[in-house]
Design a protein around this motif. Structure first.
Motif, short mmCIF file in Angstrom:
data_model
loop_
_atom_site.label_atom_id
_atom_site.label_comp_id
_atom_site.label_asym_id
_atom_site.label_seq_id
_atom_site.Cartn_x
_atom_site.Cartn_y
_atom_site.Cartn_z
N PRO A 1 -20.13 9.54 -38.35
CA PRO A 1 -18.77 9.66 -38.90
C PRO A 1 -17.85 10.58 -38.10
N PHE A 2 -18.40 11.27 -37.11
CA PHE A 2 -17.59 12.14 -36.23
C PHE A 2 -18.04 11.84 -34.80
N CYS A 3 -17.84 10.60 -34.35
CA CYS A 3 -18.63 10.09 -33.24
C CYS A 3 -18.19 10.56 -31.86
N GLY B 1 -19.13 3.81 -35.98
CA GLY B 1 -18.63 5.15 -35.71
C GLY B 1 -17.24 5.35 -36.30
N ILE B 2 -16.91 6.60 -36.61
CA ILE B 2 -15.57 6.98 -37.06
C ILE B 2 -15.11 8.14 -36.19
N GLU B 3 -13.88 8.05 -35.71
CA GLU B 3 -13.33 9.10 -34.85
C GLU B 3 -11.81 9.12 -35.01
N LYS B 4 -11.24 10.31 -35.23
CA LYS B 4 -9.80 10.37 -35.50
C LYS B 4 -8.94 10.48 -34.24
N SER B 5 -9.52 10.82 -33.11
CA SER B 5 -8.77 10.92 -31.87
C SER B 5 -8.71 9.56 -31.17
N ALA C 1 -12.69 10.73 -41.09
CA ALA C 1 -13.85 10.47 -41.94
C ALA C 1 -13.80 11.21 -43.27
N LEU C 2 -12.83 12.10 -43.45
CA LEU C 2 -12.78 12.91 -44.68
C LEU C 2 -11.75 12.39 -45.69
N LEU C 3 -11.11 11.27 -45.41
CA LEU C 3 -10.11 10.73 -46.32
C LEU C 3 -10.74 10.17 -47.59
N PRO C 4 -9.95 9.97 -48.66
CA PRO C 4 -10.50 9.28 -49.85
C PRO C 4 -10.99 7.89 -49.47
N PHE C 5 -12.01 7.40 -50.16
CA PHE C 5 -12.57 6.10 -49.81
C PHE C 5 -11.58 4.97 -50.04
#
Length: 249
Positions: free
Chosen positions: A40-42, A75-79, A105-109
Motif C-alpha cells: 500500500p506504500f509501494c 500497489g498503491i502510491e501517492k506520488s 492509501a490512507l483515504l476512506p474506502f
C-alpha cells in the motif's frame, strides 16, 4: 531507486527500502501464485518485483505464473513520479498490467472504486515514517481506531492499521517500522492493539545504518504477523532476532 534523489522522498516521510531487506522479507514471507499481494506504500515497487522473482522459481505452470504477475500483484502510491517508476519496473519484470494505483492509501474506502477492506492475502510494505498527522489532517483520511482521541498520530502507526484493514483474516503482513513503536512506553497503545488484532510471528531488529544511504538514520525493525483477533486468548511463540550487518558499508 538509486538515481532518484533520497532527499525528495525523505521530504514525504518515505524512504527507499534497501534491496537486501526487500529480498530478506520476501524470502521469509514466500508469497505463492494463488495469493493476492499488495504494497500500500509501494514507492518504486521493489517488494512487488521481488515477489515476481520468488514466485517464478516456485510456480509449477506458465499459466499460474502469468496470472500471478498480471492479476495478483497490486500497489498503491501517492506520488505520480514514483508511480511511473514503479510501473516501468513492473513492466521490465514482465507485468503487462502494472496494477499500481496513484492515490493515498490512507483515504476512506469510499474514495476507492476497486480497493475493499479484508481483500488481500499478503501485504509487504515499508510505510512512510517520521511524520505526524494532527487532528485537522485526520478529518481527510479514513476511520482509524489508533488515531482516535489523540492530538497527533505518527504516519507509520496509521500505515500499520491500514494494512490490517486491507488484510483478510489470517492474511500475512511483513512491515518495516521504527523500533520505537515496539519498545517505547509512549507507543504501548499500539502494542496492545497489535496483541488484540494480530498473531505476531517474528520481530527482526535491523542495524541503525540500514536507511542511511536513503536519508534516514533511524533504528528500525521488521514485524511479521498475521491478522487474527483470537490470538490474544492463546499462548504462542514469537521469534525474535537481530541483524548486525546489513550487507554494505
Amino acid at each position: 531507486q538509486n538515481v532518484y534523489k533520497p532527499t525528495t522522498r525523505a521530504g514525504m516521510g518515505q524512504y527507499f527500502t534497501p534491496q537486501n531487506v526487500i529480498k530478506f522479507i520476501v524470502s521469509a514471507v514466500q508469497p505463492t501464485c494463488d495469493e493476492l499481494v499488495l504494497d500500500p506504500f509501494c514507492g518504486s515497487a521493489h517488494f512487488l518485483t521481488e515477489s515476481i522473482n520468488v514466485t517464478r522459481q516456485n510456480a509449477y505452470s506458465e499459466k499460474l505464473k502469468t496470472d500471478f504477475i498480471f492479476h495478483k500483484l497490486h500497489g498503491i502510491e501517492k506520488s505520480e513520479r514514483m508511480v511511473r517508476i514503479a510501473m516501468t519496473d513492473m513492466r521490465l519484470h514482465g507485468d503487462g498490467h502494472s496494477n499500481i494505483r496513484c492515490t493515498d492509501a490512507l483515504l476512506p474506502f469510499s474514495s476507492y472504486f476497486d480497493i475493499a477492506p479484508n481483500s488481500f492475502d499478503v501485504i509487504i510494505t515499508n510505510p512512510p515514517f517520521g511524520s505526524t498527522l494532527t487532528d485537522d489532517m485526520m478529518q481527510y483520511i479514513g476511520d482509524f481506531e489508533l488515531g482516535k482521541k489523540r492530538g497527533k498520530i505518527p504516519l507509520e502507526v496509521l500505515g500499520l492499521e491500514r494494512c490490517m484493514h486491507l488484510l483478510r483474516n489470517n492474511g500475512k503482513l511483513a512491515i518495516v517500522l521504527p523500533e520505537s513503536i515496539l519498545v517505547n512506553k509512549s507507543y504501548s497503545y499500539v502494542r496492545e492493539w497489535l496483541k488484540i488484532n494480530t498473531r505476531i510471528r517474528a520481530i527482526i531488529s535491523l542495524p541503525i545504518e540500514t536507511f542511511t544511504p536513503y536519508g534516514a538514520s533511524i533504528k528500525t525493525s521488521i514485524l511479521f504477523c498475521s491478522k487474527d483477533k483470537t490470538a490474544h486468548n492463546k499462548d504462542y511463540k514469537i521469534f525474535s532476532g537481530g541483524i548486525d550487518n546489513i550487507g554494505y558499508d
